[in-house]
Design an enzyme around this catalytic site. Structure first.
Site, short mmCIF file in Angstrom:
data_model
loop_
_atom_site.label_atom_id
_atom_site.label_comp_id
_atom_site.label_asym_id
_atom_site.label_seq_id
_atom_site.Cartn_x
_atom_site.Cartn_y
_atom_site.Cartn_z
N GLY A 13 0.79 -1.23 0.00
CA GLY A 13 0.00 0.00 0.00
C GLY A 13 0.82 1.27 0.00
CG HIS A 28 5.18 4.85 -5.07
ND1 HIS A 28 5.55 4.05 -6.14
CD2 HIS A 28 5.72 4.25 -3.98
CE1 HIS A 28 6.28 3.05 -5.72
NE2 HIS A 28 6.39 3.13 -4.41
CG HIS A 73 2.74 0.79 -5.27
ND1 HIS A 73 3.06 1.83 -4.45
CD2 HIS A 73 3.29 -0.33 -4.70
CE1 HIS A 73 3.74 1.38 -3.40
NE2 HIS A 73 3.91 0.09 -3.52
CG ASP A 112 11.60 -4.16 -3.59
OD1 ASP A 112 12.11 -3.84 -2.52
OD2 ASP A 112 10.67 -3.51 -4.12
CG MET A 146 8.64 7.06 -7.55
SD MET A 146 7.06 7.18 -8.37
CE MET A 146 7.35 8.63 -9.36
CB SER A 147 10.63 3.90 -1.82
OG SER A 147 10.46 3.23 -0.58
P1 AMP Z 1 5.74 -2.49 -1.74
O1 AMP Z 1 4.37 -1.92 -1.57
O2 AMP Z 1 6.84 -1.54 -1.41
O3 AMP Z 1 5.89 -3.86 -1.12
O4 AMP Z 1 5.91 -2.73 -3.29
C1 AMP Z 1 4.98 -3.48 -4.02
C2 AMP Z 1 5.56 -3.78 -5.39
O5 AMP Z 1 5.87 -2.55 -6.03
C3 AMP Z 1 6.87 -4.57 -5.32
O6 AMP Z 1 6.88 -5.53 -6.37
C4 AMP Z 1 7.91 -3.51 -5.52
O7 AMP Z 1 9.11 -3.99 -6.09
C5 AMP Z 1 7.20 -2.58 -6.47
N1 AMP Z 1 7.78 -1.24 -6.44
C6 AMP Z 1 7.94 -0.44 -5.36
N2 AMP Z 1 8.55 0.71 -5.72
C7 AMP Z 1 8.78 0.62 -7.05
C8 AMP Z 1 9.39 1.47 -8.02
N3 AMP Z 1 9.88 2.66 -7.69
N4 AMP Z 1 9.45 1.05 -9.30
C9 AMP Z 1 8.96 -0.16 -9.65
N5 AMP Z 1 8.38 -1.01 -8.80
C10 AMP Z 1 8.29 -0.63 -7.52
#
Ligand code: AMP
Length: 283
Positions: free
Chosen positions: A31, A34, A37, A151, A185-186
């Site tokens: 969740g 950005h 996602h 990741d 993005m994170s």
């Molecule tokens: P998260 O919500 O951080 O667990 O991320 C969910 C999914 O989005 C994972 O597969 C992450 O690798 C991917 N993700 C997060 N940030 C980015 C980004 N900046 N660019 C591409 N994929 C992302």
């Protein structure tokens, strides 16, 4: 868009769609959406008839000293964004339903892929990730699932698990989505104080520096690492967790950089915010 909270209801929906001949593309997330996602969701939509997104801040992938309680959450905003992105189902279970009393099975992927990089400072993290993704695959029964290359180690671990356990899900990698200035993005970027934003650029700029040095002929990863360490530490409030040149699939450390080399970086900003980034050094 439907919001489903119960695993059994999610599986019933998935079975119905499968019977009707609709393919399912799945995007697992924690969740606080950005553009990264949302881009994964669009990729899933381009490859499958229906998109399911899971929104679950998975407690088992956080260490005891990590940011589980503080992890940013905004369910209303996330559900609006997912609906706008054309998502069919937002699956948002409670932890108690994902891990009911007595639940005691863990999926662990071999040390070759999990003991290094983020596995060093986050012991248990990849077992938490593999277990929850395996459970989500079983609950949602997708044809394909999209994961971000941001990741990189996680993507390698999921590919290995999916192949080893014959899960029958196509794993699709999505390139890293960045801010205009290069910052990957994170959801964790929201932790950065304005004064730390510039230091967060040390990762993407270090990647650019590595590419420049490699293009100029420097392939020795010990010397590249030393140069990158100095460069990153020249930004205020930075501490290097790791700088590693690894094979893109095996994640084994390499002494010389080549076309198969991925540079993986983890840097702590201000002692609190741990950011990761990665990219190919050549080609
Ligand atoms: P998260 O919500 O951080 O667990 O991320 C969910 C999914 O989005 C994972 O597969 C992450 O690798 C991917 N993700 C997060 N940030 C980015 C980004 N900046 N660019 C591409 N994929 C992302």
């Amino acid at each position: 868009m439907q919001i489903i909270r119960q695993p059994a209801a999610m599986t019933a929906w998935a079975k119905e769609q499968s019977k009707a001949g609709h393919s399912i593309g799945f995007v697992p997330t924690m969740g606080f959406f950005h553009q990264g996602h949302l881009s994964l969701m669009r990729m899933a939509a381009s490859r499958a008839a229906l998109v399911v997104v899971s929104l679950f801040v998975n407690p088992t992938q956080f260490g005891p000293q990590e940011d589980l309680a503080a992890y940013p959450r905004d369910f209303e905003r996330d559900s609006t964004l997912a609906a706008e992105a054309g998502v069919a189902v937002l699956f948002a279970p409670d932890a108690a339903d994902m891990y009911p009393k007595g639940c005691s099975t863990t999926v662990t992927v071999g040390n070759e892929l999990t003991s290094q990089l983020c596995g060093v400072s986050r012991p248990g993290h990849f077992a938490g990730v593999a277990t929850v993704v395996c459970k989500l695959f079983n609950i949602i029964q997708p044809d394909l699932a999209v994961f971000g290359e941001k990741d990189w180690q996680q993507l390698a671990v999921i590919r290995r698990m999916t192949a080893d356990l014959n899960l029958g899900v196509e794993i699709v990698g999505h390139p890293i989505v960045r801010e205009a200035d290069g910052l990957a993005m994170s959801s964790r970027n929201t932790y950065l104080a304005p004064s730390q934003r510039e230091s967060a650029l040390s990762l993407s700029r270090a990647l650019a520096l590595a590419r420049k040095l490699a293009a100029e002929g420097e392939r020795n990863t010990a010397r590249l690492t030393a140069a990158l360490r100095d460069f990153i530490l020249s930004f205020p409030e930075t501490a290097v967790d790791y700088i590693s040149f690894v094979h893109q699939h095996t994640l084994q450390e390499l002494a010389q950089a080549d076309e198969d080399t991925v540079l993986a970086l983890a840097v702590k900003i201000g002692g609190r915010v741990r950011l990761i980034d990665n990219g190919r050094v050549l080609g």
